[in-house]
Design an enzyme around this catalytic site. Sequence first.
Site, PDB file in Angstrom:
ATOM      1  CE  LYS A 191      -8.263 -25.820  31.449  1.00 29.21           C
ATOM      2  NZ  LYS A 191      -8.180 -24.714  32.626  1.00 29.21           N
ATOM      3  N   GLY A 239     -10.357  -9.311  37.735  1.00 28.95           N
ATOM      4  CA  GLY A 239     -11.310  -9.764  36.768  1.00 28.95           C
ATOM      5  C   GLY A 239     -12.306 -10.914  37.359  1.00 28.95           C
ATOM      6  CB  ALA A 240     -14.305 -10.274  40.340  1.00 24.64           C
ATOM      7  N   GLY A 241     -15.400 -12.175  37.107  1.00 24.62           N
ATOM      8  CA  GLY A 241     -16.586 -12.643  36.673  1.00 24.62           C
ATOM      9  C   GLY A 241     -17.035 -13.865  37.210  1.00 24.62           C
ATOM     10  CD  GLU A 256      -9.654 -16.154  27.144  1.00 23.54           C
ATOM     11  OE1 GLU A 256      -9.545 -15.468  28.163  1.00 23.54           O
ATOM     12  OE2 GLU A 256      -9.997 -17.225  27.265  1.00 23.54           O
ATOM     13  CG  ASN A 312      -8.285 -24.764  26.718  1.00 20.63           C
ATOM     14  OD1 ASN A 312      -9.465 -25.070  27.260  1.00 20.63           O
ATOM     15  ND2 ASN A 312      -7.286 -24.262  27.580  1.00 20.63           N
ATOM     16  N   GLY A 331     -13.628 -15.823  38.571  1.00 20.71           N
ATOM     17  CA  GLY A 331     -12.890 -14.993  39.563  1.00 20.71           C
ATOM     18  C   GLY A 331     -13.520 -14.856  40.824  1.00 20.71           C
ATOM     19  CB  SER A 351     -14.740 -20.356  27.248  1.00 22.81           C
ATOM     20  OG  SER A 351     -13.333 -20.719  26.698  1.00 22.81           O
TER      21      SER A 351
END
Length: 312
Positions: free
Chosen positions: A186, A7-9, A270, A190, A12, A258
């Site tokens: 955390k 998941g290299a957004g 999410e 959120n 990432g 996000s």
Amino acid sequence: MKICILGAGALGCSIGGVLAMGGSDVILIDRNQPHVDAINGAGLKMRIGDEEKTVKVKAYTSPAGLEPVDLVVILVKSFATRAAIESARNLVGPDTLVMSIQNGLGHEEILAEVVGREHVLAGKTYVGGVFLEPGRIISGYKGKHTYIGELDGRLTPRLQAVVGEFNKADLLTTASTNIMGTMWDKLMVNVAAGALCGITRLPYGWLYKIPEIEEAGVAAVAEAIAVAKANHIRLTSEEPKYYWDLAAEGLPADFKTSMLQSLEKGQMTEIDFINGAVVRWGERSGIPTPVNRTLVACIKGIENWIVSFGNQ
């Protein structure tokens, strides 16, 4: 250490790029073909403060055919976690560790079901990243902390090895004996403002001016704290207002969570792993969570509107 970022957004690439600069053997996996092509063609461009650095790193659109690695870091959207790790079983050898540093709760259970609990580490990070264009990001890692721990709280040699690898790259990383507490801390941030920002469409500068919104955010956190206490989770604070204030600390007036960014892009959120996690844990613990349940319902309503009417 050979590390795969699944998941290299923006985030990432931020973490994977810094690890690569620190000497780790990094592989980036992302479904975005133009992004992968740009990284393979000209390197990963990372804006770090006022500098831009180019990092040579291999990128793929799929883990298919790749050999096992030492560590798989999961950074896909939460709802894609199961599909992502199932597609990457070939990366997991006998000694491979798999670690989520995604937002919310519930990822470790999914990973354990797929690869076995003995392979799973848990983590939380405050590192940030912004996607600029294919192959180019802003990396916000300086001064940002990452916490990694064993699910049972032990300080093991393999945990220390991963923490050492991250610190070698100047990622400020701590081995935690209370990783569940860290994850819930955390989560509180959120829970405080994520859904409210998404529902109202207000960036922080406006969101935090409205007393009724603050009241709702603090109430959502109060429910989450009650659930955490019922499950013997050790938190930094048991004062709901602390997390409401912490959620906006150091952020500009135009900051958007996000969750709002996903909705603005017409994407699913999410929510099930954030406010939805509070609801699920509350049900198991006999703790009512009407505020979080309402926030989940509102976000799901917006998501359904996007799917049904968003392109009209």
